[in-house]
Design a protein around this motif. Sequence first.
Motif, mmCIF file in Angstrom:
data_model
loop_
_atom_site.group_PDB
_atom_site.id
_atom_site.type_symbol
_atom_site.label_atom_id
_atom_site.label_comp_id
_atom_site.label_asym_id
_atom_site.label_seq_id
_atom_site.Cartn_x
_atom_site.Cartn_y
_atom_site.Cartn_z
ATOM 1 N N GLY A 169 0.811 -1.207 0.000
ATOM 2 C CA GLY A 169 0.000 0.000 0.000
ATOM 3 C C GLY A 169 0.846 1.259 0.000
ATOM 4 O O GLY A 169 0.524 2.245 -0.673
ATOM 5 N N PHE A 170 1.948 1.222 0.753
ATOM 6 C CA PHE A 170 2.849 2.383 0.807
ATOM 7 C C PHE A 170 3.466 2.651 -0.560
ATOM 8 O O PHE A 170 3.450 3.790 -1.055
ATOM 9 N N LYS A 171 4.001 1.623 -1.186
ATOM 10 C CA LYS A 171 4.654 1.799 -2.487
ATOM 11 C C LYS A 171 3.649 2.190 -3.565
ATOM 12 O O LYS A 171 3.928 3.024 -4.435
ATOM 13 N N MET A 172 2.460 1.584 -3.513
ATOM 14 C CA MET A 172 1.435 1.894 -4.504
ATOM 15 C C MET A 172 1.012 3.360 -4.420
ATOM 16 O O MET A 172 0.876 4.046 -5.436
ATOM 17 N N ALA A 173 0.817 3.828 -3.182
ATOM 18 C CA ALA A 173 0.372 5.206 -3.006
ATOM 19 C C ALA A 173 1.455 6.207 -3.403
ATOM 20 O O ALA A 173 1.160 7.257 -3.977
ATOM 21 N N GLN A 174 2.718 5.902 -3.107
ATOM 22 C CA GLN A 174 3.807 6.815 -3.446
ATOM 23 C C GLN A 174 3.971 6.969 -4.956
ATOM 24 O O GLN A 174 4.441 7.999 -5.436
ATOM 25 N N ARG A 175 3.584 5.943 -5.709
ATOM 26 C CA ARG A 175 3.745 5.998 -7.161
ATOM 27 C C ARG A 175 2.491 6.501 -7.876
ATOM 28 O O ARG A 175 2.537 6.779 -9.073
ATOM 29 N N SER A 176 1.393 6.604 -7.166
ATOM 30 C CA SER A 176 0.127 6.990 -7.792
ATOM 31 C C SER A 176 -0.104 8.485 -7.642
ATOM 32 O O SER A 176 0.640 9.186 -6.947
ATOM 33 N N THR A 177 -1.160 8.968 -8.288
ATOM 34 C CA THR A 177 -1.535 10.378 -8.190
ATOM 35 C C THR A 177 -2.833 10.554 -7.410
ATOM 36 O O THR A 177 -3.400 11.643 -7.418
ATOM 37 N N MET A 178 -3.312 9.511 -6.750
ATOM 38 C CA MET A 178 -4.570 9.620 -6.011
ATOM 39 C C MET A 178 -4.398 10.509 -4.782
ATOM 40 O O MET A 178 -3.300 10.643 -4.237
ATOM 41 N N THR A 179 -5.490 11.135 -4.387
ATOM 42 C CA THR A 179 -5.473 11.970 -3.201
ATOM 43 C C THR A 179 -5.645 11.103 -1.955
ATOM 44 O O THR A 179 -5.997 9.917 -2.040
ATOM 45 N N ALA A 180 -5.422 11.712 -0.778
ATOM 46 C CA ALA A 180 -5.613 10.983 0.477
ATOM 47 C C ALA A 180 -7.069 10.566 0.640
ATOM 48 O O ALA A 180 -7.365 9.479 1.139
ATOM 49 N N GLY A 181 -7.988 11.437 0.204
ATOM 50 C CA GLY A 181 -9.407 11.098 0.283
ATOM 51 C C GLY A 181 -9.782 9.934 -0.620
ATOM 52 O O GLY A 181 -10.591 9.081 -0.245
ATOM 53 N N SER A 182 -9.179 9.874 -1.802
ATOM 54 C CA SER A 182 -9.451 8.764 -2.723
ATOM 55 C C SER A 182 -8.951 7.449 -2.142
ATOM 56 O O SER A 182 -9.596 6.416 -2.265
ATOM 57 N N ALA A 183 -7.788 7.487 -1.487
ATOM 58 C CA ALA A 183 -7.253 6.280 -0.853
ATOM 59 C C ALA A 183 -8.180 5.791 0.254
ATOM 60 O O ALA A 183 -8.433 4.587 0.385
ATOM 61 N N GLU A 184 -8.712 6.719 1.046
ATOM 62 C CA GLU A 184 -9.625 6.327 2.121
ATOM 63 C C GLU A 184 -10.939 5.803 1.547
ATOM 64 O O GLU A 184 -11.548 4.882 2.103
ATOM 65 N N LEU A 185 -11.384 6.403 0.452
ATOM 66 C CA LEU A 185 -12.612 5.930 -0.188
ATOM 67 C C LEU A 185 -12.449 4.493 -0.673
ATOM 68 O O LEU A 185 -13.330 3.651 -0.467
ATOM 69 N N ILE A 186 -11.325 4.194 -1.317
ATOM 70 C CA ILE A 186 -11.071 2.838 -1.812
ATOM 71 C C ILE A 186 -11.014 1.853 -0.653
ATOM 72 O O ILE A 186 -11.566 0.752 -0.713
ATOM 73 N N GLY A 187 -10.344 2.246 0.433
ATOM 74 C CA GLY A 187 -10.266 1.372 1.598
ATOM 75 C C GLY A 187 -11.625 1.096 2.210
ATOM 76 O O GLY A 187 -11.957 -0.052 2.545
ATOM 77 N N SER A 188 -12.439 2.127 2.340
ATOM 78 C CA SER A 188 -13.778 1.946 2.904
ATOM 79 C C SER A 188 -14.638 1.064 2.003
ATOM 80 O O SER A 188 -15.410 0.224 2.495
ATOM 81 N N ALA A 189 -14.507 1.249 0.693
ATOM 82 C CA ALA A 189 -15.270 0.415 -0.239
ATOM 83 C C ALA A 189 -14.882 -1.054 -0.104
ATOM 84 O O ALA A 189 -15.739 -1.946 -0.160
ATOM 85 N N GLY A 190 -13.586 -1.312 0.099
ATOM 86 C CA GLY A 190 -13.153 -2.686 0.331
ATOM 87 C C GLY A 190 -13.729 -3.267 1.605
ATOM 88 O O GLY A 190 -14.133 -4.435 1.651
ATOM 89 N N ASN A 191 -13.791 -2.455 2.659
ATOM 90 C CA ASN A 191 -14.389 -2.921 3.913
ATOM 91 C C ASN A 191 -15.863 -3.244 3.747
ATOM 92 O O ASN A 191 -16.351 -4.276 4.228
ATOM 93 N N TYR A 192 -16.593 -2.331 3.096
ATOM 94 C CA TYR A 192 -18.017 -2.574 2.874
ATOM 95 C C TYR A 192 -18.234 -3.818 2.020
ATOM 96 O O TYR A 192 -19.174 -4.596 2.245
ATOM 97 N N GLY A 193 -17.363 -4.007 1.014
ATOM 98 C CA GLY A 193 -17.499 -5.193 0.167
ATOM 99 C C GLY A 193 -17.301 -6.469 0.961
ATOM 100 O O GLY A 193 -18.029 -7.455 0.763
#
Length: 268
Positions: A169-193
């Motif tokens: 997750g650390f390496k993926m985020a450092q190389r991506s252009t997503m915002t902190a909010g987008s990362a939290e949104l993806i994480g929450s969606a995974g939890n709900y799923g």
Amino acid sequence: GFREAKLFQIADTTFALEIFCRRNGQLLKYRNLLPSPEIDALRREVSARILSLRPPALLDRSGRSRFLLRTFLLSYGFYSWALPFALDLNGQAAQVTALLTGSAGFIAPFTFTNQHPVSQTAAGLSAHLGTTGIFHGAFLSGLLFGEDVPERGTLALALAGSAGGLVGGFKMAQRSTMTAGSAELIGSAGNYGMLMGLGAAHLIDLYEGENLRSVAALALTGSGLGYWGGSILSRQHPYTRGDAETQDTIGILSAYLASSLLFLATDS
């Protein structure tokens, strides 16, 4: 020649970049409006160039404290006891391993982040995957072994899932252009799923009898679909952390509303 550059935030997801330079005796100003993803990419590029000239200068460490807190909690709250148990250690060997594991789980990230940037996006995504990786590893064990799931094997897969999620997750985020909010949104969606997968298992009575493989498969599938849906949703708009928290609140309230209506319907 170049004089100075200024960056202003004029909306939640829009920034104004002003560059001043002198040409032919005149002071000129160039102004561009940029969205959050382009600003994040610009910050990373500037940080990389500064790092090549003066290593400690102006690194993005906004998420360092958050990242270190989560690694500390994971190290002492899970790794320190799970690793000795998975290795079937007892007595003094288990105690020494627990202390070394807990200490290393904090000292290594602390030392690493002294010379590397830690954005809020990297801290958020690594913290989420490092935590949910425990459950992913446990469900993977259930999928592989079914009812004969070994305790030590389950802990070993949970450790691997957590450590892999933390680093990945650390390496993926450092190389991506997503915002902190987008990362939290993806994480929450995974939890709900994942929760929806477990809920689906309950609806079709998989908890009755020996159906651990099916339950684990539904949980992992639901989590994967959640991450996939969250990533699609995050590309529609550069979410802020406030946007992600709003989405979480709406999801929790919707779940409470649905369960309350179901309770009232069955009670009547």
